[in-house]
Design a protein around this motif. Structure first.
Motif, PDB file in Angstrom:
ATOM      1  N   LYS A  75      -5.871 -10.411 -24.219  1.00 11.63           N
ATOM      2  CA  LYS A  75      -5.871  -8.953 -24.059  1.00 11.63           C
ATOM      3  C   LYS A  75      -6.251  -8.215 -25.338  1.00 11.63           C
ATOM      4  N   LYS A  76      -7.180  -7.290 -25.189  1.00 12.69           N
ATOM      5  CA  LYS A  76      -7.536  -6.420 -26.309  1.00 12.69           C
ATOM      6  C   LYS A  76      -6.403  -5.420 -26.534  1.00 12.69           C
ATOM      7  N   TYR A  77      -6.078  -5.194 -27.783  1.00 15.78           N
ATOM      8  CA  TYR A  77      -4.906  -4.401 -28.131  1.00 15.78           C
ATOM      9  C   TYR A  77      -5.029  -2.931 -27.743  1.00 15.78           C
ATOM     10  N   TYR A  78      -6.234  -2.428 -27.508  1.00 15.60           N
ATOM     11  CA  TYR A  78      -6.411  -1.005 -27.218  1.00 15.60           C
ATOM     12  C   TYR A  78      -6.583  -0.722 -25.723  1.00 15.60           C
ATOM     13  N   THR A  79      -6.377  -1.711 -24.850  1.00 17.84           N
ATOM     14  CA  THR A  79      -6.482  -1.475 -23.410  1.00 17.84           C
ATOM     15  C   THR A  79      -5.103  -1.551 -22.775  1.00 17.84           C
ATOM     16  N   THR A  80      -4.905  -0.747 -21.701  1.00 16.89           N
ATOM     17  CA  THR A  80      -3.586  -0.690 -21.064  1.00 16.89           C
ATOM     18  C   THR A  80      -3.688  -0.969 -19.572  1.00 16.89           C
ATOM     19  N   SER A  81      -4.029   0.050 -18.772  1.00 16.49           N
ATOM     20  CA  SER A  81      -3.957  -0.091 -17.320  1.00 16.49           C
ATOM     21  C   SER A  81      -5.029  -0.995 -16.737  1.00 16.49           C
ATOM     22  N   SER A  82      -6.168  -1.124 -17.390  1.00 20.25           N
ATOM     23  CA  SER A  82      -7.219  -2.046 -16.943  1.00 20.25           C
ATOM     24  C   SER A  82      -7.561  -2.978 -18.098  1.00 20.25           C
ATOM     25  N   PRO A  83      -6.744  -4.007 -18.283  1.00 13.93           N
ATOM     26  CA  PRO A  83      -6.872  -4.839 -19.498  1.00 13.93           C
ATOM     27  C   PRO A  83      -8.230  -5.525 -19.632  1.00 13.93           C
ATOM     28  N   LEU A  84      -8.794  -5.410 -20.830  1.00 17.26           N
ATOM     29  CA  LEU A  84     -10.013  -6.114 -21.195  1.00 17.26           C
ATOM     30  C   LEU A  84      -9.641  -7.326 -22.035  1.00 17.26           C
ATOM     31  N   THR A  85     -10.541  -8.285 -22.147  1.00 16.62           N
ATOM     32  CA  THR A  85     -10.244  -9.511 -22.879  1.00 16.62           C
ATOM     33  C   THR A  85     -11.219  -9.726 -24.022  1.00 16.62           C
ATOM     34  N   PHE A  86     -10.707 -10.290 -25.105  1.00 16.63           N
ATOM     35  CA  PHE A  86     -11.582 -10.788 -26.159  1.00 16.63           C
ATOM     36  C   PHE A  86     -12.376 -11.976 -25.602  1.00 16.63           C
ATOM     37  N   SER A  87     -13.490 -12.278 -26.248  1.00 22.39           N
ATOM     38  CA  SER A  87     -14.333 -13.385 -25.783  1.00 22.39           C
ATOM     39  C   SER A  87     -13.823 -14.745 -26.233  1.00 22.39           C
ATOM     40  N   PHE A  88     -12.862 -14.770 -27.124  1.00 15.53           N
ATOM     41  CA  PHE A  88     -12.298 -16.013 -27.657  1.00 15.53           C
ATOM     42  C   PHE A  88     -10.868 -15.719 -28.103  1.00 15.53           C
TER      43      PHE A  88
END
Length: 237
Positions: A16-29
């Motif tokens: 999980k990217k630290y700046y996303t909340t309700s629609s979580p995005l992911t780092f590529s690694f």
């Protein structure tokens, strides 16, 4: 320094990217703190201790993308477990579940490079990886996304000075001299800010800008230092 090399992979992953909340995005690694959690799961080090055990002044970690980064969106149902009820039924002023759109990694695979100043701990992790004997269940970010892994080798990593070379791993931007990256046709370059270091209370102490190639290809760059393992150049965090 001695470095353990092993691959980790699975059907799905989410970091999980630290700046996303309700629609979580992911780092590529997986960022370094996440990799430390994986090492803790293999070695049987508790969630409250692994960040202390694998402090950045004690260990070094590098990560290489082995499969092209593929991201998909999927709706996941989150069950309401507040008020001590577990069965998904509606309760007054409460929804039984919430559907969240999540970004997931499909068929991710990474090569991890790991060194530690504590020889006893390092050798214990090596033996567990070699024998495929992890203490806790290993996952790719979320507990539902079970991971598998395989031992590759234990090799010496030698630190180099200023050099222009092909970097196989994710490249921390701070090591790039004069912003010099040789952009080549057929490669996809991305830059991201990732959490680099956490304290034992899981508070992020430092972030790091990194560059990576989305298909797992090497990046040609002029760097202040790198580490060579056989004929491969990697960058440790």
């Amino acid at each position: 320094m001695k470095s353990l090399i092993f691959d980790i992979y699975g059907d799905f992953g989410h970091f999980k990217k630290y700046y996303t909340t309700s629609s979580p995005l992911t780092f590529s690694f997986p960022p370094p703190p996440t990799i430390k959690g994986m090492l803790g799961a293999i070695g049987g080090i508790s969630k409250t201790e692994y960040l202390k055990t694998f402090r950045s002044d004690k260990c070094k970690i590098a990560v290489r993308i082995l499969r092209p980064v593929k991201k998909i969106r999927m709706g996941l149902n989150l069950i309401n477990t507040k008020d001590n009820f577990w069965i998904p039924f509606k309760k007054k002023n409460h929804e039984a579940r919430t559907q969240v759109k999540m970004e997931l990694l499909k068929d991710p695979m990474y090569r991890i490079y790991f060194s530690h100043e504590d020889d006893e701990l390092f050798n214990d992790i090596v033996e567990k990886v070699r024998n495929h004997h992890n203490v806790y269940t290993l996952s790719l970010g979320l507990s539902e996304m079970i991971a598998d892994y395989r031992f590759v080798d234990v090799k010496d990593a030698f630190e180099t000075g200023d050099v222009e070379t092909e970097i196989s791993s994710v490249l921390p931007y701070k090591y790039i001299l004069d912003n010099k990256i040789v952009f080549e046709d057929g490669k996809k370059y991305f830059k991201e800010k990732i959490p680099f270091d956490m304290d034992e209370d899981r508070v992020v102490l430092d972030y790091s800008d990194v560059v990576y190639e989305a298909n797992g290809k090497s990046i040609r760059s002029y760097v202040s230092k790198s580490w060579v393992i056989d004929d491969e150049y990697v960058m440790f965090f």
